[in-house]
Design an enzyme around this catalytic site. Structure first.
Site, PDB file in Angstrom:
ATOM      1  N   LYS A   1      63.797  42.313  32.366  1.00 53.27           N
ATOM      2  CA  LYS A   1      64.802  42.517  33.414  1.00 53.27           C
ATOM      3  C   LYS A   1      66.141  42.892  32.796  1.00 53.27           C
ATOM      4  CE  LYS A   1      63.380  39.227  37.025  1.00 53.27           C
ATOM      5  NZ  LYS A   1      63.889  38.083  37.810  1.00 53.27           N
TER       6      LYS A   1
ATOM      7  N   ASP B   1      66.968  37.228  41.478  1.00 50.76           N
ATOM      8  CA  ASP B   1      65.665  36.684  41.839  1.00 50.76           C
ATOM      9  C   ASP B   1      64.888  37.778  42.561  1.00 50.76           C
ATOM     10  OD1 ASP B   1      64.031  34.117  41.917  1.00 50.76           O
ATOM     11  OD2 ASP B   1      63.838  34.869  43.968  1.00 50.76           O
TER      12      ASP B   1
HETATM   13  P1  IMP Z   1      61.710  35.808  39.174  1.00 48.24           P
HETATM   14  O1  IMP Z   1      62.683  36.772  39.763  1.00 48.24           O
HETATM   15  O2  IMP Z   1      62.054  35.450  37.767  1.00 48.24           O
HETATM   16  O3  IMP Z   1      61.456  34.631  40.058  1.00 48.24           O
HETATM   17  O4  IMP Z   1      60.316  36.552  38.990  1.00 48.24           O
HETATM   18  C1  IMP Z   1      59.769  37.347  39.945  1.00 48.24           C
HETATM   19  C2  IMP Z   1      58.378  37.802  39.532  1.00 48.24           C
HETATM   20  O5  IMP Z   1      58.074  38.900  40.383  1.00 48.24           O
HETATM   21  C3  IMP Z   1      58.258  38.315  38.106  1.00 48.24           C
HETATM   22  O6  IMP Z   1      57.833  37.353  37.200  1.00 48.24           O
HETATM   23  C4  IMP Z   1      57.205  39.416  38.251  1.00 48.24           C
HETATM   24  O7  IMP Z   1      55.924  38.843  38.181  1.00 48.24           O
HETATM   25  C5  IMP Z   1      57.455  39.919  39.647  1.00 48.24           C
HETATM   26  N1  IMP Z   1      58.364  41.075  39.615  1.00 48.24           N
HETATM   27  C6  IMP Z   1      59.702  41.119  39.844  1.00 48.24           C
HETATM   28  N2  IMP Z   1      60.178  42.360  39.678  1.00 48.24           N
HETATM   29  C7  IMP Z   1      59.129  43.098  39.314  1.00 48.24           C
HETATM   30  C8  IMP Z   1      58.994  44.470  38.960  1.00 48.24           C
HETATM   31  O8  IMP Z   1      59.939  45.255  38.902  1.00 48.24           O
HETATM   32  N3  IMP Z   1      57.747  44.876  38.665  1.00 48.24           N
HETATM   33  C9  IMP Z   1      56.671  44.049  38.689  1.00 48.24           C
HETATM   34  N4  IMP Z   1      56.735  42.767  38.966  1.00 48.24           N
HETATM   35  C10 IMP Z   1      57.968  42.290  39.285  1.00 48.24           C
END
Ligand code: IMP
Length: 181
Positions: free
Chosen positions: A12, A65
């Site tokens: 990210k 998030d």
């Molecule tokens: P968090 O924002 O850290 O809670 O994680 C969100 C989760 O959604 C990530 O671990 C990924 O598995 C998925 N995710 C978020 N953005 C993307 C993206 O751009 N591509 C693919 N999966 C995503």
């Protein structure tokens, strides 16, 4: 102004660094833990996290998030996307989607930011579909099963398109505008 992106995800961070540079916003990375609340939407998770961290972080910063919301599964995995990915991965999602004709899905990114004076929550989303199989190219998280609207390739197969229209890009562009206000 030095702006920090607080995230445990190198992926990210790299994406945000590249996109914000286009708007002359230079960011640094910090990895400070926050406890994610259970909530139905990414905005509430991000804002709660921002408020937890404001007592620990003195410089301007933002957190993000994100999640994948699948229509036929009533929005699942949504704000639990990270946990669900670790537990059942793309194979598990395709299994849940077996036989479903409606394959609409939406990636959402919510950024909560603090510029030293004010806070803001900025949302970006990209609509698309869940593919029938996992694409061969490796990609971040659900990228190998998400096809954006207007395309026939998954985000993992077509990284250029992802960089142009992703949920994160849309939220980051709003962040860049907000910083310039
Ligand atoms: P968090 O924002 O850290 O809670 O994680 C969100 C989760 O959604 C990530 O671990 C990924 O598995 C998925 N995710 C978020 N953005 C993307 C993206 O751009 N591509 C693919 N999966 C995503």
């Amino acid at each position: 102004m030095k702006l920090f992106f607080i995230t445990g995800s190198k992926h990210k961070f790299r994406e945000a660094e590249r996109i914000l540079k286009e708007y002359n916003v230079i960011i640094g990375r910090k990895d400070v833990e926050c406890e994610e609340i259970r909530a139905e939407n990414c905005e509430n998770v991000a804002l709660d996290c921002l408020r937890q961290l404001r007592s620990e972080v003195n410089e301007p910063f933002f957190i993000e998030d994100s999640g994948l919301f699948i229509k036929a599964l009533n929005g699942f995995p949504g704000t639990f996307s990270s946990w669900v990915f670790k537990k059942i991965g793309n194979e598990g999602i395709l299994e849940l989607m077996r036989g479903k004709e409606v394959r609409d899905a939406c990636f959402v990114s919510s950024i909560a930011a603090w510029d030293g004076k004010e806070e803001a929550v900025l949302r970006g989303e990209v609509k698309g579909y869940i593919s029938n199989k996992i694409s061969k190219e490796k990609g971040f998280g659900y990228d190998p099963i998400f096809i954006p609207e207007g395309s026939r390739k998954t985000f993992a197969e077509d990284h250029k398109t992802k960089m142009m229209c992703s949920h994160r890009r849309r939220a980051l562009e709003k962040l860049a505008k907000w910083l310039r206000r």
